[in-house]
Write a protein that holds these residues in place. Structure first.
Motif, PDB file in Angstrom:
ATOM      1  N   SER A  91       0.828  -1.205   0.000  1.00  0.00           N
ATOM      2  CA  SER A  91       0.000   0.000   0.000  1.00  0.00           C
ATOM      3  C   SER A  91       0.862   1.253   0.000  1.00  0.00           C
ATOM      4  CB  SER A  91      -0.923  -0.019   1.219  1.00  0.00           C
ATOM      5  OG  SER A  91      -0.142  -0.122   2.392  1.00  0.00           O
ATOM      6  N   GLY A  92       1.872   1.285  -0.875  1.00  0.00           N
ATOM      7  CA  GLY A  92       2.763   2.419  -0.968  1.00  0.00           C
ATOM      8  C   GLY A  92       3.993   2.220  -0.109  1.00  0.00           C
ATOM      9  N   ALA A  93       4.787   3.270  -0.052  1.00  0.00           N
ATOM     10  CA  ALA A  93       6.032   3.224   0.701  1.00  0.00           C
ATOM     11  C   ALA A  93       5.758   3.210   2.198  1.00  0.00           C
ATOM     12  CB  ALA A  93       6.883   4.430   0.333  1.00  0.00           C
ATOM     13  N   TYR A  94       6.642   2.532   2.912  1.00  0.00           N
ATOM     14  CA  TYR A  94       6.602   2.559   4.373  1.00  0.00           C
ATOM     15  C   TYR A  94       8.025   2.456   4.893  1.00  0.00           C
ATOM     16  CZ  TYR A  94       6.110  -2.483   3.320  1.00  0.00           C
ATOM     17  OH  TYR A  94       6.246  -3.742   2.802  1.00  0.00           O
ATOM     18  N   PHE A 133      11.280  -2.621  -3.277  1.00  0.00           N
ATOM     19  CA  PHE A 133      10.581  -3.862  -2.959  1.00  0.00           C
ATOM     20  C   PHE A 133      10.925  -4.969  -3.951  1.00  0.00           C
ATOM     21  CE2 PHE A 133       7.623  -0.441  -1.587  1.00  0.00           C
ATOM     22  CZ  PHE A 133       7.653  -0.688  -0.231  1.00  0.00           C
ATOM     23  N   ARG A 134      11.180  -6.161  -3.404  1.00  0.00           N
ATOM     24  CA  ARG A 134      11.332  -7.384  -4.201  1.00  0.00           C
ATOM     25  C   ARG A 134      10.375  -8.410  -3.601  1.00  0.00           C
ATOM     26  NH1 ARG A 134      16.338  -5.156  -3.741  1.00  0.00           N
ATOM     27  NH2 ARG A 134      17.537  -4.967  -5.646  1.00  0.00           N
ATOM     28  N   ASP A 135       9.410  -8.835  -4.384  1.00  0.00           N
ATOM     29  CA  ASP A 135       8.445  -9.839  -3.931  1.00  0.00           C
ATOM     30  C   ASP A 135       8.717 -11.153  -4.637  1.00  0.00           C
ATOM     31  OD1 ASP A 135       6.547  -8.402  -2.106  1.00  0.00           O
ATOM     32  OD2 ASP A 135       6.350  -7.125  -3.871  1.00  0.00           O
ATOM     33  N   LEU A 136       8.750 -12.232  -3.867  1.00  0.00           N
ATOM     34  CA  LEU A 136       8.946 -13.560  -4.415  1.00  0.00           C
ATOM     35  C   LEU A 136       7.815 -14.455  -3.915  1.00  0.00           C
ATOM     36  CD1 LEU A 136      11.978 -12.361  -3.573  1.00  0.00           C
ATOM     37  CD2 LEU A 136      12.649 -14.497  -4.643  1.00  0.00           C
ATOM     38  N   HIS A 137       7.128 -15.084  -4.843  1.00  0.00           N
ATOM     39  CA  HIS A 137       6.107 -16.063  -4.491  1.00  0.00           C
ATOM     40  C   HIS A 137       6.459 -17.361  -5.193  1.00  0.00           C
ATOM     41  CE1 HIS A 137       2.255 -18.252  -5.147  1.00  0.00           C
ATOM     42  NE2 HIS A 137       2.284 -18.137  -3.845  1.00  0.00           N
ATOM     43  N   PHE A 138       6.775 -18.378  -4.404  1.00  0.00           N
ATOM     44  CA  PHE A 138       7.099 -19.697  -4.946  1.00  0.00           C
ATOM     45  C   PHE A 138       5.866 -20.564  -4.838  1.00  0.00           C
ATOM     46  CE2 PHE A 138       8.931 -24.022  -4.272  1.00  0.00           C
ATOM     47  CZ  PHE A 138       9.365 -24.207  -5.573  1.00  0.00           C
ATOM     48  N   ASP A 139       5.402 -21.083  -5.970  1.00  0.00           N
ATOM     49  CA  ASP A 139       4.169 -21.882  -5.981  1.00  0.00           C
ATOM     50  C   ASP A 139       4.427 -23.382  -5.863  1.00  0.00           C
ATOM     51  OD1 ASP A 139       5.044 -22.710  -8.490  1.00  0.00           O
ATOM     52  OD2 ASP A 139       3.480 -21.634  -9.598  1.00  0.00           O
ATOM     53  N   GLY A 140       5.657 -23.761  -5.603  1.00  0.00           N
ATOM     54  CA  GLY A 140       6.033 -25.167  -5.537  1.00  0.00           C
ATOM     55  C   GLY A 140       6.776 -25.618  -6.777  1.00  0.00           C
ATOM     56  N   GLU A 141       6.704 -24.810  -7.836  1.00  0.00           N
ATOM     57  CA  GLU A 141       7.393 -25.133  -9.087  1.00  0.00           C
ATOM     58  C   GLU A 141       8.216 -23.964  -9.621  1.00  0.00           C
ATOM     59  OE1 GLU A 141       5.005 -26.968 -12.108  1.00  0.00           O
ATOM     60  OE2 GLU A 141       3.755 -27.949 -10.615  1.00  0.00           O
ATOM     61  N   ILE A 142       7.620 -22.776  -9.648  1.00  0.00           N
ATOM     62  CA  ILE A 142       8.292 -21.593 -10.184  1.00  0.00           C
ATOM     63  C   ILE A 142       8.155 -20.420  -9.220  1.00  0.00           C
ATOM     64  CG2 ILE A 142       8.121 -22.226 -12.628  1.00  0.00           C
ATOM     65  CD1 ILE A 142       5.643 -20.470 -12.831  1.00  0.00           C
ATOM     66  N   ILE A 143       9.047 -19.450  -9.401  1.00  0.00           N
ATOM     67  CA  ILE A 143       9.027 -18.251  -8.565  1.00  0.00           C
ATOM     68  C   ILE A 143       8.430 -17.110  -9.388  1.00  0.00           C
ATOM     69  CG2 ILE A 143      10.408 -16.565  -7.290  1.00  0.00           C
ATOM     70  CD1 ILE A 143      12.582 -18.803  -7.092  1.00  0.00           C
ATOM     71  N   HIS A 144       7.411 -16.484  -8.850  1.00  0.00           N
ATOM     72  CA  HIS A 144       6.847 -15.271  -9.437  1.00  0.00           C
ATOM     73  C   HIS A 144       7.568 -14.115  -8.746  1.00  0.00           C
ATOM     74  CE1 HIS A 144       3.557 -17.566 -11.264  1.00  0.00           C
ATOM     75  NE2 HIS A 144       3.731 -18.327 -10.199  1.00  0.00           N
ATOM     76  N   TYR A 145       8.321 -13.360  -9.534  1.00  0.00           N
ATOM     77  CA  TYR A 145       9.204 -12.333  -8.998  1.00  0.00           C
ATOM     78  C   TYR A 145       8.758 -10.957  -9.468  1.00  0.00           C
ATOM     79  CZ  TYR A 145      13.474  -9.513  -8.586  1.00  0.00           C
ATOM     80  OH  TYR A 145      14.376  -8.529  -8.294  1.00  0.00           O
ATOM     81  N   SER A 146       8.776 -10.002  -8.536  1.00  0.00           N
ATOM     82  CA  SER A 146       8.531  -8.614  -8.930  1.00  0.00           C
ATOM     83  C   SER A 146       9.532  -7.701  -8.232  1.00  0.00           C
ATOM     84  CB  SER A 146       7.099  -8.177  -8.632  1.00  0.00           C
ATOM     85  OG  SER A 146       6.891  -8.050  -7.252  1.00  0.00           O
ATOM     86  N   TYR A 147       9.865  -6.636  -8.920  1.00  0.00           N
ATOM     87  CA  TYR A 147      10.824  -5.641  -8.442  1.00  0.00           C
ATOM     88  C   TYR A 147      10.192  -4.274  -8.637  1.00  0.00           C
ATOM     89  CZ  TYR A 147      14.988  -2.647  -8.478  1.00  0.00           C
ATOM     90  OH  TYR A 147      15.913  -1.662  -8.225  1.00  0.00           O
ATOM     91  N   ASP A 148      10.217  -3.436  -7.580  1.00  0.00           N
ATOM     92  CA  ASP A 148       9.604  -2.109  -7.650  1.00  0.00           C
ATOM     93  C   ASP A 148      10.484  -1.104  -6.919  1.00  0.00           C
ATOM     94  OD1 ASP A 148       8.051   0.196  -7.534  1.00  0.00           O
ATOM     95  OD2 ASP A 148       6.433  -0.725  -6.374  1.00  0.00           O
TER      96      ASP A 148
END
Length: 151
Positions: free
Chosen positions: A23-26, A78-93
């Motif tokens: 929800s924005g910067a913190y 921000f770097r978000d990593l979501h591992f679903d058990g097979e692949i990593i969904h990565y985002s960088y902001d």
């Protein structure tokens, strides 16, 4: 068709996860409280969360983390990593970095690789992605990570 539907559902979940938590910067105190892995110029926090993610990744168990780094001026990246058990969904902001070139990217990756960069430091890279080259997600002293990371 079933795989396409599954990818759609996972994408919606990732967007929801990121949307709810970003929800924005913190500031770093709030990031620590939220459970982010926090990297500041002086100290790192919640590294056990990163170790848990590494362990779950190695065991192919679903997990998600946010790594929040702070510039010298206190701006979050921000770097978000979501591992679903097979692949990593990565985002960088880094859109909150007032001195950086705004960049917001997302990718799907298959690996996290440690790379020794000095005698006492290791850089963990997100790797084997569809569009981006290997990219650093966290750099720490070797003694900060107790989990025996092996590929």
């Amino acid at each position: 068709m079933r795989n396409l539907a599954l990818i759609g559902i996972i994408s919606i979940l990732c967007i929801s996860l990121i949307g709810c938590s970003s929800s924005g910067a913190y500031d770093s105190k709030e990031a620590i409280k939220r459970g982010d892995v926090v990297l500041t110029p002086l100290e790192d926090y919640n590294l056990e969360t990163f170790e848990r993610f590494l362990k779950n990744f190695s065991n192919k168990k679903e997990d998600a983390i946010r790594i929040t780094g702070y510039t010298l001026e206190g701006d979050p990246i921000f770097r978000d990593l979501h591992f679903d058990g097979e692949i990593i969904h990565y985002s960088y902001d880094n859109s909150n970095d007032q001195y950086g070139q705004p960049e917001n990217l997302e990718d799907i990756c298959k690996e996290i690789k440690p790379k020794e960069i000095e005698d006492d430091r290791v850089d963990f890279l997100i790797s084997n992605c569809t569009t981006i080259e290997d990219q650093s997600i966290i750099e720490v002293r070797k003694d900060q990570i107790t989990y025996n990371w092996s590929q």
